[in-house]
Design a protein around this motif. Structure first.
Motif, PDB file in Angstrom:
ATOM      1  N   GLY A  28      -6.338 -16.927 -11.737  1.00  0.00           N
ATOM      2  CA  GLY A  28      -5.402 -17.884 -10.835  1.00  0.00           C
ATOM      3  C   GLY A  28      -4.860 -17.227  -9.631  1.00  0.00           C
ATOM      4  O   GLY A  28      -3.575 -17.765  -9.328  1.00  0.00           O
ATOM      5  N   ARG A  29      -5.179 -16.000  -9.411  1.00  0.00           N
ATOM      6  CA  ARG A  29      -4.516 -15.436  -8.231  1.00  0.00           C
ATOM      7  C   ARG A  29      -5.675 -15.134  -7.240  1.00  0.00           C
ATOM      8  O   ARG A  29      -6.871 -15.011  -7.602  1.00  0.00           O
ATOM      9  CB  ARG A  29      -3.852 -14.046  -8.801  1.00  0.00           C
ATOM     10  N   TYR A  30      -5.149 -15.103  -5.912  1.00  0.00           N
ATOM     11  CA  TYR A  30      -5.838 -14.695  -4.807  1.00  0.00           C
ATOM     12  C   TYR A  30      -5.661 -13.391  -4.272  1.00  0.00           C
ATOM     13  O   TYR A  30      -4.345 -12.963  -4.073  1.00  0.00           O
ATOM     14  CB  TYR A  30      -5.854 -15.962  -3.920  1.00  0.00           C
ATOM     15  N   PHE A  31      -6.860 -12.754  -3.876  1.00  0.00           N
ATOM     16  CA  PHE A  31      -6.666 -11.159  -3.552  1.00  0.00           C
ATOM     17  C   PHE A  31      -7.216 -11.253  -2.162  1.00  0.00           C
ATOM     18  O   PHE A  31      -8.319 -11.540  -1.938  1.00  0.00           O
ATOM     19  CB  PHE A  31      -7.206 -10.139  -4.393  1.00  0.00           C
ATOM     20  N   LEU A  32      -6.419 -10.751  -1.050  1.00  0.00           N
ATOM     21  CA  LEU A  32      -6.763 -10.616   0.215  1.00  0.00           C
ATOM     22  C   LEU A  32      -7.079  -9.154   0.681  1.00  0.00           C
ATOM     23  O   LEU A  32      -6.080  -8.319   0.330  1.00  0.00           O
ATOM     24  CB  LEU A  32      -5.802 -11.214   1.084  1.00  0.00           C
ATOM     25  N   TYR A  33      -8.127  -8.813   1.080  1.00  0.00           N
ATOM     26  CA  TYR A  33      -8.553  -7.679   1.559  1.00  0.00           C
ATOM     27  C   TYR A  33      -8.823  -7.772   3.245  1.00  0.00           C
ATOM     28  O   TYR A  33      -9.436  -8.596   3.670  1.00  0.00           O
ATOM     29  CB  TYR A  33      -9.769  -7.317   1.023  1.00  0.00           C
TER      30      TYR A  33
END
Length: 397
Positions: A20-25
């Motif tokens: 349910g979360r988004y991770f940005l790299y």
């Protein structure tokens, strides 16, 4: 357009979704101050919080080879019970470059360096080992797409068990540009569309500082050849180099609004509800550190070519049947990398024909229209392809 200050400094971005979360790299641009790959987290793809970094700095073996000061252009995938992050190290203007692999059990780490994937130098080859993208083909095999300037983009088969190459060598070249344009191609990303049964190669042309623009071509086979909508191959040297590739997005400015300059180095993110997004960076000012994250909806025309929203994503809108008639701010991209400014055009009911769900043929252009949120208000937008085979974006007045 609304802007999140915490996405300033984002360069070469990629996003994954977990629980349910988004991770940005993204590339370590020292905005904020980091020594590894910066990680940001969001629950809506709009508001992002900086939550830490992957790796404490440039791993020893990668630093010894490349003399890099920071980590560039990360790629992250979830495979089996681990997250695999492919990082790049190099220095500007050098092909002494290194793509390494780090793994973790969660999206935020801790990441453990697993060493070399592929490295290059002028003594080893003529291309450059940065800008990794891991692609899974329709048979389930994995491939590494990589490369920047110099010798073009290459694709190399991977061993899924290790995440490293399954054969020796550097793989096969799938795209290249001539010396007349400084061989300026990088930031490759391949997306397979099962509805069209094509692999789509997205890449960035020209200089990241001012003239970046995003092009696309497609192939029935993951290792090419990749052909654009005009029938030109992505390693074609017989036509003008700016004519190669469908130009999806370039620098533009809607009347009375801020400029979006040098959009590029995109990835494609597929959300759990199957909505596609193009994720890339853009600048406000040439040759500056004023770059920021862009997340845009991506959709497909009935002719099988992708188009992206003219607006940065804010939230989902209720979609309904729309018509084209009205006044629009229109931007037509062409083969060149200059800034395109909007013109005001009136579309009358007898100017177009409906071809598909919310899709129309207008003045020979194939365009698709939908609703987007812009600064908290609902607007009708359109994206499409011009008769010359370049992108078109517009917003209804």
């Amino acid at each position: 357009m609304q802007e999140n200050q915490l996405t300033f400094g984002v360069h070469d971005p990629t996003i994954i979704e977990h629980d349910g979360r988004y991770f940005l790299y993204s590339t370590d641009t020292r905005q904020p101050e980091t020594s590894g790959v910066p990680i940001r987290m969001s629950r809506d793809l709009v508001d992002w919080a900086f939550i830490g970094q992957a790796l404490p700095g440039v791993p020893k073996e990668a630093k010894e080879w490349s003399n890099a000061l920071g980590l560039w252009a990360p790629e992250i995938i979830h495979y089996g019970d681990e997250y695999r992050m492919y990082y790049s190290t190099s220095t500007f203007g050098s092909t002494k470059s290194y793509i390494g692999l780090a793994t973790a059990k969660t999206p935020i780490g801790p990441f453990k360096d697993q060493g070399l994937v592929v490295k290059t130098s002028s003594e080893l080859c003529h291309h450059n080992a940065i800008d990794a993208n891991v692609v899974t083909d329709k048979e389930g095999s994995q491939w590494l797409l990589y490369g920047s300037f110099f010798g073009g983009l290459y694709i190399l088969p991977l061993d899924k068990k290790t995440g490293k190459p399954s054969e020796t060598g550097f793989g096969r070249r799938v795209a290249m540009r001539p010396q007349s344009v400084d061989t300026a191609i990088e930031g490759g990303f391949i997306y397979y569309n099962p509805d069209t049964d094509y692999y789509y190669l997205f890449c960035s042309y020209d200089s990241l500082n001012d003239t970046y623009n995003i092009r696309v071509a497609r192939s029935r086979h993951i290792d090419g050849p990749y052909i654009d909508c005009k029938g030109y191959a992505m390693d074609d040297f017989t036509h003008h180099p700016d004519e190669i590739g469908m130009k999806v997005l370039g620098s533009y400015q809607f009347s009375g609004e801020k400029v979006v300059l040098a959009p590029g180095h995109n990835s494609i993110f597929k959300r759990s509800d199957n909505q596609l997004f193009m994720v890339h960076h853009a600048r406000r000012k040439a040759f500056s550190d004023e770059f920021f994250l862009n997340v845009r909806k991506l959709t497909w025309l009935s002719n099988g070519w992708p188009v992206v929203s003219p607006c940065l994503y804010e939230e989902d809108c209720e979609q309904k049947s729309l018509e084209l008639a009205g006044d629009w701010k229109v931007i037509r991209f062409d083969k060149y990398s200059h800034l395109q400014e909007s013109t005001t055009e009136t579309i009358k009911k007898n100017d177009y024909q409906k071809t598909d769900d919310n899709e129309f043929k207008w003045q020979g252009n194939l365009v698709k229209t939908w609703l987007e949120m812009v600064d908290g208000n609902t607007e009708q937008v359109l994206s499409g392809m011009t008769t010359e085979g370049y992108g078109i974006i517009a917003r209804k007045i």
